[in-house]
Scaffold this motif. Sequence first.
Motif, short mmCIF file in Angstrom:
data_model
loop_
_atom_site.label_atom_id
_atom_site.label_comp_id
_atom_site.label_asym_id
_atom_site.label_seq_id
_atom_site.Cartn_x
_atom_site.Cartn_y
_atom_site.Cartn_z
N GLU A 57 23.11 -9.46 31.67
CA GLU A 57 23.35 -10.91 31.68
C GLU A 57 23.56 -11.43 30.26
O GLU A 57 24.42 -12.27 30.02
CB GLU A 57 22.20 -11.64 32.38
CG GLU A 57 22.49 -13.07 32.69
CD GLU A 57 23.68 -13.27 33.62
OE1 GLU A 57 24.31 -14.35 33.51
OE2 GLU A 57 24.02 -12.39 34.43
N LYS A 60 27.07 -10.49 29.37
CA LYS A 60 28.07 -11.26 30.12
C LYS A 60 28.16 -12.70 29.65
O LYS A 60 29.22 -13.31 29.72
CB LYS A 60 27.74 -11.23 31.61
CG LYS A 60 27.95 -9.89 32.27
CD LYS A 60 27.51 -9.96 33.72
CE LYS A 60 27.47 -8.62 34.38
NZ LYS A 60 26.96 -8.72 35.77
N THR A 61 27.06 -13.26 29.17
CA THR A 61 27.05 -14.66 28.78
C THR A 61 27.23 -14.87 27.27
O THR A 61 27.18 -16.00 26.81
CB THR A 61 25.75 -15.37 29.24
OG1 THR A 61 24.63 -14.69 28.66
CG2 THR A 61 25.65 -15.37 30.75
N ASN A 62 27.42 -13.80 26.53
CA ASN A 62 27.64 -13.88 25.09
C ASN A 62 28.95 -13.19 24.73
O ASN A 62 28.95 -12.04 24.25
CB ASN A 62 26.48 -13.24 24.32
CG ASN A 62 25.24 -14.10 24.34
OD1 ASN A 62 25.13 -15.05 23.58
ND2 ASN A 62 24.32 -13.77 25.23
#
Length: 192
Positions: A57, A60-62
Amino acid sequence: EDAIAPEPPPPPDDDWEEGELARVEQDRIEIRQPIRFAYGTDRIEADSLPILREVAEVLKTNPAIGQIIIEGHASAEGGFTYNYELSILRARAVWEALVDLGVHPLRMAYRGMGEVMPVSGVDDAGAPEAELARNRRVEFHIAHWRTADDPPLPAGTLPLPWSGEPRQFPAPPEPAPPAPADDPEGTEEAGP
């Protein structure tokens, strides 16, 4: 018969948010607890899967994280070659698990370091198991930060490197453009 009292749980690490298992710190993704493997194998223990989901996660979010290196380490127990090979296998197992969790395979690489980089202050000679366990670890080093100038990663159906099985990978989002040079904090609003 005297009962042995169980060891108290370790004190909470006040530095971590409630439920937080992984986060970016400078040039690394730090994890709250070590990734555990079945003894002498590269099989990831089930209780480490939430940590890997959190690492996935974070990636995926950075979108600015271009590539990480998953680095396996071992304690000095056993032979040098055995420890080196096991550290590679464990790093690869983590890499495969993250790919299975949807992280683009080109954003990650892995390597084993065997026993050559022990945790500072941990001497394997005669150390208790808790100290030895600190040397058996997986680390996540950020090797490349993406910029808007980097080419996009290929998206779509890609074969898994270990089986050739087709898998769908979306392209990671593009990193945010850098702040203008005269506004290093990026706080000035654009436009009239």
